[in-house]
Scaffold this active site. Sequence first.
Site, PDB file in Angstrom:
ATOM      1  N   HIS A   1      30.841  44.226  46.378  1.00  0.00           N
ATOM      2  CA  HIS A   1      31.404  43.004  45.810  1.00  0.00           C
ATOM      3  C   HIS A   1      30.338  42.327  44.961  1.00  0.00           C
ATOM      4  O   HIS A   1      29.155  42.328  45.314  1.00  0.00           O
ATOM      5  CB  HIS A   1      31.869  42.054  46.921  1.00  0.00           C
ATOM      6  CG  HIS A   1      32.790  40.968  46.458  1.00  0.00           C
ATOM      7  ND1 HIS A   1      32.318  39.816  45.849  1.00  0.00           N
ATOM      8  CD2 HIS A   1      34.138  40.843  46.504  1.00  0.00           C
ATOM      9  CE1 HIS A   1      33.342  39.040  45.553  1.00  0.00           C
ATOM     10  NE2 HIS A   1      34.455  39.633  45.929  1.00  0.00           N
TER      11      HIS A   1
ATOM     12  N   ASP B   1      39.600  43.791  48.853  1.00  0.00           N
ATOM     13  CA  ASP B   1      40.558  44.371  47.908  1.00  0.00           C
ATOM     14  C   ASP B   1      40.971  45.774  48.324  1.00  0.00           C
ATOM     15  O   ASP B   1      42.127  46.172  48.128  1.00  0.00           O
ATOM     16  CB  ASP B   1      39.961  44.396  46.502  1.00  0.00           C
ATOM     17  CG  ASP B   1      39.652  43.005  45.981  1.00  0.00           C
ATOM     18  OD1 ASP B   1      40.547  42.151  46.059  1.00  0.00           O
ATOM     19  OD2 ASP B   1      38.525  42.768  45.529  1.00  0.00           O
TER      20      ASP B   1
END
Length: 435
Positions: free
Chosen positions: A312, A370
Amino acid sequence: MTDFSGETKKAATLTIGDKTYELPIHSPTAGPDVLDIRKLYGQAGVFTYDPGYTSTASCDSTITFIDGEKGELLHRGYPIDQLAAKSHFLEVCYLLLYGELPTAAVLEDFETRVTRHTMLHEQMVNFFRGFRRDAHPMAVMVGVVGAMSAFYHDSTDIHDPWQREVASIRLIAKMPTIAAWAFKYHVGQPFVYPRNDLDYASNFLRMCFSVPAEDYEVNPILSRAMDRIFTLHADHEQNASTSTVRLASSSGANPFACIAAGIACLWGPAHGGANQACLEMLEEIGSVDRIPEYIAKAKDKDDPFRLMGFGHRVYKNFDPRAKVMKQSADEVLDLLGIEDNPKLQVAKELERQALEDPYFAEKKLFPNVDFYSGIILEAMGFPTSMFTPIFAVSRTVGWVSQWKEMIGDPQNRIGRPRQLYLGETLRDYVDIENR
């Protein structure tokens, strides 16, 4: 909001040529100190240069704090993993909007207010039918949310605290209906109206997947998973779409226009489309036997391929939302099974191999929120085109909370970023016959 006009204990000295300037340094309750440059241009005649504003604090806020190094995400001081495990989405909505966790009676009143606002003005059906059937659901959402200002005139005055409150509740309540109807329109099925006896997540799933021809019972495991998706995406500090909402609202625009601007920004694949990109990657891999090939490509610095859904930009250690989302993903896959879905088979095996590979551990490339949310939504039966609209439903409360905070900030000014101009200097116009 904090007023930084008073005495500041720390300061930095900037030297330009033979002149020096003292710049105040503010210390937040958490995070790095902030250098106050608001008077820099007026005093020194220079701007700062920060493309993407990655080193610039555009506001002060009390809503959400992220520590990427620690893998920490706090809403009003509460860790996101605790909220996702012990709370539910509407309770988190109340926390973000009002700053404290509600009592049972207050929460019941808040849930009732949201539930009673889930229906859309009946004439808004015409807006949906004005789009082509193959329109992307996000295009529909941008248009319909922006059009809300044409129907709800009694909640567009940003200077009226009551109208701001009504607009906030309306946006949170109606966004699932708008997203579900965008989905129904996209697949050619009749719109399903909300029901007041269902919770927020169950209502959304029913509006998406029920049809008039038969009864539909929402599975509690799927409802809980959807509620967690909403909760884990509710707010994420000053990201691109939130900053867009704040910048739009700084001009005094009505709340529906501001949230529509946030939805438009979220549509970008670098922002809200991350879980869609993850599923597209799984589709590209295609089968479990090809996973080693793609892991090798991900390790190759000269290969442009990247594992989507791993690592991330903000979290340099691990995504604190991922642990809770993984639990939901496992529950959903146990319920629905993955035997007949090649993408989900690839996802589970890719997760296993990546977590066991020392390369990814050293690089701290762990599966993020995600990756798991994409798996869940795929298993539920949502097409990838609906992933970002669902993200928009989740993030609406964050946008609204940030919008309300900004409107109430006495330091609020219309946004006016500066630039480093590298174009032509002054020159005279040349008539066309002389060019």
